[in-house]
Scaffold this motif. Structure first.
Motif, PDB file in Angstrom:
ATOM      1  N   ASP A  53      38.085  29.021  48.982  1.00 11.75           N
ATOM      2  CA  ASP A  53      37.286  30.329  48.614  1.00 11.75           C
ATOM      3  C   ASP A  53      38.285  31.430  49.457  1.00 11.75           C
ATOM      4  OD1 ASP A  53      35.369  29.526  47.170  1.00 11.75           O
ATOM      5  OD2 ASP A  53      33.782  29.763  48.748  1.00 11.75           O
ATOM      6  N   THR A  54      38.745  31.166  50.710  1.00  6.43           N
ATOM      7  CA  THR A  54      39.680  31.923  51.405  1.00  6.43           C
ATOM      8  C   THR A  54      40.872  32.228  50.623  1.00  6.43           C
ATOM      9  OG1 THR A  54      38.594  31.127  53.443  1.00  6.43           O
ATOM     10  CG2 THR A  54      40.946  32.381  53.724  1.00  6.43           C
ATOM     11  N   LEU A  55      41.582  31.253  49.966  1.00  8.41           N
ATOM     12  CA  LEU A  55      42.629  31.356  49.091  1.00  8.41           C
ATOM     13  C   LEU A  55      42.459  32.345  48.019  1.00  8.41           C
ATOM     14  CD1 LEU A  55      43.897  27.633  48.877  1.00  8.41           C
ATOM     15  CD2 LEU A  55      44.730  29.612  50.591  1.00  8.41           C
ATOM     16  N   HIS A  95      43.292  37.828  45.687  1.00 12.02           N
ATOM     17  CA  HIS A  95      42.772  38.908  44.671  1.00 12.02           C
ATOM     18  C   HIS A  95      42.554  40.219  46.083  1.00 12.02           C
ATOM     19  CE1 HIS A  95      41.416  37.452  41.187  1.00 12.02           C
ATOM     20  NE2 HIS A  95      40.985  36.321  41.812  1.00 12.02           N
ATOM     21  N   ARG A  96      43.271  40.121  47.147  1.00 10.65           N
ATOM     22  CA  ARG A  96      43.486  41.115  48.234  1.00 10.65           C
ATOM     23  C   ARG A  96      42.036  41.671  48.493  1.00 10.65           C
ATOM     24  NH1 ARG A  96      48.898  42.449  48.645  1.00 10.65           N
ATOM     25  NH2 ARG A  96      50.093  41.672  46.951  1.00 10.65           N
ATOM     26  N   CYS A  97      40.918  40.866  49.162  1.00  8.80           N
ATOM     27  CA  CYS A  97      39.870  41.054  49.227  1.00  8.80           C
ATOM     28  C   CYS A  97      39.334  40.395  50.346  1.00  8.80           C
ATOM     29  CB  CYS A  97      38.965  41.444  48.051  1.00  8.80           C
ATOM     30  SG  CYS A  97      38.444  39.692  47.313  1.00  8.80           S
ATOM     31  N   THR A  98      38.151  40.616  50.848  1.00 13.32           N
ATOM     32  CA  THR A  98      37.477  39.424  51.794  1.00 13.32           C
ATOM     33  C   THR A  98      36.805  38.513  50.956  1.00 13.32           C
ATOM     34  OG1 THR A  98      35.520  40.861  51.996  1.00 13.32           O
ATOM     35  CG2 THR A  98      37.277  41.409  53.489  1.00 13.32           C
ATOM     36  N   VAL A  99      36.248  37.520  51.734  1.00 11.01           N
ATOM     37  CA  VAL A  99      35.302  36.437  51.009  1.00 11.01           C
ATOM     38  C   VAL A  99      34.125  36.876  50.363  1.00 11.01           C
ATOM     39  CG1 VAL A  99      34.239  34.423  51.138  1.00 11.01           C
ATOM     40  CG2 VAL A  99      36.512  34.601  52.211  1.00 11.01           C
ATOM     41  N   ALA A 100      33.570  37.987  51.289  1.00 14.49           N
ATOM     42  CA  ALA A 100      32.357  38.577  51.104  1.00 14.49           C
ATOM     43  C   ALA A 100      32.492  39.629  49.734  1.00 14.49           C
ATOM     44  CB  ALA A 100      31.777  39.272  52.325  1.00 14.49           C
ATOM     45  N   LEU A 149      34.827  33.929  43.097  1.00 16.47           N
ATOM     46  CA  LEU A 149      34.892  32.380  43.634  1.00 16.47           C
ATOM     47  C   LEU A 149      34.179  31.460  42.609  1.00 16.47           C
ATOM     48  CD1 LEU A 149      33.771  33.747  47.108  1.00 16.47           C
ATOM     49  CD2 LEU A 149      36.050  33.470  46.519  1.00 16.47           C
ATOM     50  N   PHE A 150      34.431  30.147  42.571  1.00 16.73           N
ATOM     51  CA  PHE A 150      33.834  29.119  42.082  1.00 16.73           C
ATOM     52  C   PHE A 150      32.304  29.288  42.412  1.00 16.73           C
ATOM     53  CE2 PHE A 150      38.002  27.088  41.736  1.00 16.73           C
ATOM     54  CZ  PHE A 150      38.550  27.538  40.481  1.00 16.73           C
ATOM     55  N   ALA A 151      31.439  29.230  41.328  1.00 13.66           N
ATOM     56  CA  ALA A 151      29.973  29.201  41.616  1.00 13.66           C
ATOM     57  C   ALA A 151      29.403  27.919  42.450  1.00 13.66           C
ATOM     58  CB  ALA A 151      29.334  29.130  40.165  1.00 13.66           C
TER      59      ALA A 151
END
Length: 361
Positions: free
Chosen positions: A194-196, A201-206, A212-214
């Protein structure tokens, strides 16, 4: 009841930058623990990890299938597998073509680029919104070497998706095969994956949301789990494809370019001719018996090892440089070679130094 055999045909490693979350060694060790028959390393538009995969496959005993994942600008997403050496050459050519067209870190390929398909097995990766025209193109281009890949990850309605893909395959005369779309060796890498994705995508995980994968199903799963998700015929198809992929990196051998040898000559005869020409230039009054013996000894060893093209290549580079006034002086092993002195690669006179040519070849 024993779990069915299985070969994973779609797996990305951390050589797919900011996509794969596991190393190749981790993937093969996990595949061995799960009893997989084979594992395809299919990093996106890259062969960067294939040598490590070859080593990991030998260490684990799990067969390696060499492949790549490609997303065409005007067409489908594909997994391409090297069935033979010719197929591997096609994969490398397409990757090179796509990379050279684009900025570093990206690639550009279109359906028109796939002008040949000998030795390549192709898996179509249909998205949620499938385009039947993409499948029809795949069938026309790859013929009996094409499949529709079914990747089920415990989504909201895998049964309905499988049924839609079966109907699509029947309509296009494309057989179905199971695949995992693997991005990590174990579920525990989900947070890293998820972090990768967020970094890519140049954003935070949130903020990544649907990017992100479901769930955490994109890992190498136990064969019992796969049997509960996929019909037996789709699992058996993975084994049939794996058996066909006979290509191994052991088949590769470097071949020097032929253009360094004039027509009518072989590397051996041409290196001999250049050496004899150099002898007359270096020793216009005649070469001593000792130096002639050293030259003959070197030429015999070079011929035994098949190294003539290497010496001819270095000679060609030195000639090119000197004709243009570029400072060029052979050093290292060249400084210990009477042949290199004859052909102008080095200025170290064998009559003035003790040579140990064998040490360097």
């Amino acid at each position: 009841m024993s779990a069915p055999d299985y070969a994973e045909l779609h797996c990305l490693s951390n050589f797919s930058f900011l996509r794969g979350a596991s190393t190749i060694v981790e993937l093969f060790e996990r595949a061995k623990a799960l009893g997989y028959t084979a594992l395809a390393i299919t990093d996106e538009a890259s062969m960067a990890g294939i040598v490590r995969a070859f080593e990991a496959a030998k260490a684990s005993g799990v067969a390696l299938i060499v492949g790549t994942e490609l997303h065409l600008d005007d067409g489908p997403s594909l997994v391409l597998l090297a069935e033979t050496l010719a197929g591997y050459q096609h994969l490398c050519r397409w990757i090179t073509l796509g990379r050279r067209r684009a900025d570093k870190g990206s690639y550009q390929l279109a359906m028109a680029d796939f002008d040949a398909s000998e030795g390549v097995l192709a898996l179509w990766l249909p998205g949620e919104q499938t385009d039947a025209a993409h499948g029809a193109w795949l069938k026309s281009r790859f013929g009996e070497n094409a499949w529709l890949a079914v990747e089920l990850h415990r989504g909201p309605d895998d049964v309905a998706r499988l049924q839609r893909l079966r109907e699509l395959g029947e309509r296009l005369a494309l057989p179905l095969v199971a695949a995992g779309g693997v991005h990590m060796h174990g579920r525990g890498r989900r947070a890293l994956q998820d972090t990768l994705t967020a970094i890519r995508h140049r954003c935070t995980v949130a903020e990544a949301g649907a990017r992100l994968f479901a769930n955490g199903e994109r890992h190498l799963r136990r064969r019992e789990q796969l049997a509960a998700i996929y019909p037996a015929d789709l699992l058996e198809a993975t084994l049939a494809i794996a058996r066909r992929c006979r290509f191994s990196l052991e088949q590769l051998q470097y071949r020097y370019p032929k253009e360094i040898v004039p027509d009518g000559e072989t590397p051996t005869t041409w290196l001999r001719a250049l050496t004899e020409r150099g002898i007359k230039k270096r020793w216009p009054q005649g070469v001593s018996a000792a130096i002639r013996a050293t030259i003959e000894q070197e030429l015999a060893l070079i011929a035994e090892l098949g190294y003539e093209p290497f010496f001819l290549t270095v000679h060609d580079i030195v000639r090119f440089a000197r004709e243009r006034g570029i400072l060029c002086q052979g050093r290292g092993s060249a400084a210990n070679s009477a042949v290199c002195y004859c052909i102008g690669v080095t200025s170290v006179d064998p009559a003035q130094a003790d040579l140990l040519f064998e040490r360097f070849v």
